[in-house]
Scaffold this motif. Structure first.
Motif, PDB file in Angstrom:
ATOM      1  N   GLU A  62       0.834  -1.208   0.000  1.00 35.35           N
ATOM      2  CA  GLU A  62       0.000   0.000   0.000  1.00 35.35           C
ATOM      3  C   GLU A  62       0.871   1.262   0.000  1.00 35.35           C
ATOM      4  O   GLU A  62       0.514   2.277  -0.608  1.00 35.35           O
ATOM      5  N   VAL A  63       2.034   1.195   0.630  1.00 35.91           N
ATOM      6  CA  VAL A  63       2.980   2.315   0.572  1.00 35.91           C
ATOM      7  C   VAL A  63       3.431   2.525  -0.871  1.00 35.91           C
ATOM      8  O   VAL A  63       3.566   3.659  -1.347  1.00 35.91           O
ATOM      9  N   GLY A  64       3.649   1.413  -1.576  1.00 34.77           N
ATOM     10  CA  GLY A  64       4.020   1.515  -2.985  1.00 34.77           C
ATOM     11  C   GLY A  64       2.948   2.188  -3.814  1.00 34.77           C
ATOM     12  O   GLY A  64       3.252   2.997  -4.705  1.00 34.77           O
ATOM     13  N   VAL A  65       1.696   1.882  -3.529  1.00 33.95           N
ATOM     14  CA  VAL A  65       0.587   2.522  -4.249  1.00 33.95           C
ATOM     15  C   VAL A  65       0.587   4.022  -3.996  1.00 33.95           C
ATOM     16  O   VAL A  65       0.417   4.835  -4.909  1.00 33.95           O
ATOM     17  N   MET A  66       0.810   4.412  -2.729  1.00 38.33           N
ATOM     18  CA  MET A  66       0.857   5.842  -2.401  1.00 38.33           C
ATOM     19  C   MET A  66       1.977   6.553  -3.173  1.00 38.33           C
ATOM     20  O   MET A  66       1.767   7.609  -3.776  1.00 38.33           O
ATOM     21  N   LEU A  67       3.183   5.982  -3.137  1.00 41.72           N
ATOM     22  CA  LEU A  67       4.318   6.630  -3.791  1.00 41.72           C
ATOM     23  C   LEU A  67       4.127   6.696  -5.297  1.00 41.72           C
ATOM     24  O   LEU A  67       4.485   7.686  -5.949  1.00 41.72           O
ATOM     25  N   LEU A  68       3.540   5.646  -5.859  1.00 45.56           N
ATOM     26  CA  LEU A  68       3.323   5.634  -7.300  1.00 45.56           C
ATOM     27  C   LEU A  68       2.296   6.682  -7.703  1.00 45.56           C
ATOM     28  O   LEU A  68       2.494   7.430  -8.669  1.00 45.56           O
ATOM     29  N   MET A  69       1.213   6.776  -6.979  1.00 44.14           N
ATOM     30  CA  MET A  69       0.192   7.775  -7.286  1.00 44.14           C
ATOM     31  C   MET A  69       0.719   9.195  -7.041  1.00 44.14           C
ATOM     32  O   MET A  69       0.361  10.133  -7.752  1.00 44.14           O
ATOM     33  N   PHE A  70       1.593   9.360  -6.055  1.00 42.52           N
ATOM     34  CA  PHE A  70       2.230  10.656  -5.826  1.00 42.52           C
ATOM     35  C   PHE A  70       3.065  11.051  -7.045  1.00 42.52           C
ATOM     36  O   PHE A  70       3.027  12.205  -7.497  1.00 42.52           O
TER      37      PHE A  70
END
Length: 561
Positions: A62-70
């Motif tokens: 989920e951290v990866g999803v946040m960073l990718l969307m950022f």
């Protein structure tokens, strides 16, 4: 291993196996993410041997999803988002409704599930994975094209719809009087919360985030700048979820969106790139850990039906909608393939449905099986878009009409001055390089060819001759009056199609000269051997320009009196 080492052992196993199996997948000419998914299966609870901590893996992914969307937000402006609202908003809503209907009909009509369970299952099949889409677009340098912006905008609308769905699903399990009023009140609260979040980010966030990064940058510490970037992405995403009830992915996207206007957007994207890549791998590993291979033995027909809804039903529905909205065939194919997969929101929906007792246990197995198959096949589908488009256009007059769509932007206006169509420069591609080159050409006559509708409309509104279409098509070159042109300048990041384009252009104008920017020594040699008259090596051209600047004689100071 000691309980305190659970996180470390899970990370070590996930990264190590993902590396090995990713390499094997590449050697087998398969996408590396197939290896990442298999790594997750091997360390998951349904296979023998080491079992990683699934809960930890999901949180890390989920951290990866946040960073990718950022990162996406850093390159996706508000104007980009608004420019595709005409297709992304109606397209996403109708496509989700169609896919939900197909999935719900399958579960309720064939398997006999309750209507509430069937609706949750259909919703889980209707929403695509942001991670999978972005990696596919970035790998093919499509993220910043018109078709890429449409696909990303489409998924932003899907994410907004999922925010609403996640607060409405509990109402499916409730009974009693006042249900309609309660549902209406829930919808109203959710819409107000989302609107409030967007307003806060676009008004206050635009000032606060750039100011914060400016203060950190003044310290001169790269470490602190990287930390500030990651803290902004993750902190704002979690804060948005806690305060406004939106998804963490959407919160991170808007954090990047407001930061894009600052002078530090490019640096922030660069600093967060390694972390985005590493955590994106964990997302695919976490998906694999959810998969029970025995579902293929227990319910093979149900798995095939689920995959068919994702790969065939959603694809056909999305492609047809894009064509009905009068966009060209290339856009329809790109958007259709972009949505032919499911991911993170599907698992969140199923988890909520199970916690409320709405869906049976086999629903998760079917959705995970559909996710793994569709994610593994998605890069292959993407690689087939362009060959399929060319094959269809070569054999079908109807398809060629769909590609042209009788679009007035595909033809130069009749009142285009003749002086602009004699000895002109035909400029293919109006991205960063094309824009900068156009500014340097001054008063020279130029005709721009670009596949981005918004770019062509903007150029024409400023009186610039521009044609919408693919420069590799003869009719597009004819509309650009290539027969009267002096130069063909290709300003595209991907130069693989340049030799075929040049052959076609020289059939119409044998004296045409061509200039292309190569990014590597191999590209430079290959383009020169392909007949390109002027090949410029990007690094060498930059060095020569800098040399001219520093070689200029310094102006003499005026003598003192």
């Amino acid at each position: 291993m000691h309980d305190g080492m659970t996180l470390i052992s899970t990370l070590a196993a996930a990264f190590g196996l993902a590396l090995v199996l990713g390499l094997l997948a590449q050697w087998a000419r398969l996408p590396a993410l197939v290896g990442y998914l298999l790594a997750g299966v091997l360390i998951g609870p349904y296979t023998p041997g080491f079992v990683g901590d699934l809960h930890l893996a999901q949180q890390l992914s989920e951290v990866g999803v946040m960073l990718l969307m950022f990162g996406v937000g850093l390159h996706f402006s508000v104007s980009d988002l608004m420019s595709v609202k005409g297709i992304a908003l109606p397209g996403a809503i109708v496509q989700m409704a169609a896919a939900t209907g197909m999935g719900a009909g399958l579960a309720h009509g064939w398997w006999g599930w309750e209507l509430g369970a069937a609706l949750v299952f259909g919703l889980a099949l209707s929403v695509a994975s942001t991670v999978v889409l972005l990696r596919a677009l970035e790998a093919r340098e499509l993220l910043h094209t018109g078709n890429g912006r449409i696909a990303v905008g489409w998924l932003v609308v899907e994410d907004l719809a999922m925010v609403l769905a996640l607060v409405l699903i509990p109402a499916l399990g409730r009974r009693g009087e006042g249900g309609g009023a309660e549902l209406a009140w829930t919808i109203a609260k959710t819409l107000v919360a989302v609107a409030g979040f967007v307003a806060v980010m676009l008004v206050a966030g635009r000032r606060l985030l750039p100011w914060l990064l400016w203060q950190v940058n003044r310290t001169g510490s790269r470490e602190l700048f990287t930390l500030a970037t990651v803290a902004a992405a993750v902190g704002l995403a979690v804060g948005a979820a806690a305060l406004f009830g939106v998804s963490v992915a959407l919160g991170a996207f808007f954090a990047g969106l407001v930061l894009r206007e600052s002078a530090f957007s490019e640096r922030a994207a660069h600093e967060s790139l390694p972390l985005r890549d590493a955590f994106a791998v964990l997302f695919f590993v976490a998906v694999g850990m959810l998969f029970d291979p025995m579902v293929l033995v227990r319910e093979p027909l149900a798995v095939l039906a689920t995959v068919a809804v994702i790969l065939v039903g959603k694809t056909v529905a999305a492609g047809a909608l894009v064509l009905l909205l009068r966009y060209p065939l290339s856009t329809a194919l790109t958007v259709a393939v972009s949505l032919a997969q499911i991911g993170e929101f599907s698992f969140i929906l199923l988890g909520l449905g199970q916690s409320l007792g709405l869906v049976p246990p086999e629903a998760t197995s079917l959705v995970v099986a559909g996710a793994i198959v569709s994610i593994a096949l998605n890069p292959l589908l993407f690689s087939g878009v362009e060959p399929l488009r060319r094959w269809v256009l070569a054999r079908s007059a109807w398809a060629r009409r769909l590609e042209a769509r009788d679009d007035p932007l595909a033809e130069l206006p009749a009142d285009t001055p003749s002086s602009s169509l004699a000895g002109q420069i035909v400029l293919v591609g109006y991205g960063t390089l094309g824009t900068a080159l156009h500014e340097q050409l001054g008063a020279r006559p130029v005709v721009v060819i670009d596949r981005d509708r918004d770019v062509v409309e903007a150029l024409r509104s400023h009186g610039q001759a521009a044609v919408l279409g693919d420069a590799a098509e003869a009719m597009t070159l004819v509309q650009a009056h290539i027969a009267q042109a002096a130069w063909l300048v290709v300003a595209l990041a991907d130069v693989r199609g340049v030799p075929a384009l040049l052959d076609l252009a020289r059939q119409l104008n044998p004296a045409l000269r061509c200039a292309v920017l190569a990014h590597t020594d191999e590209e430079e040699q290959w383009l020169a051997e392909s007949g390109v008259s002027h090949v410029l090596r990007s690094q060498r051209a930059l060095a020569e320009a800098l040399a001219r600047v520093v070689a200029e004689p310094r102006p003499q100071a005026a003598p003192a009196h």
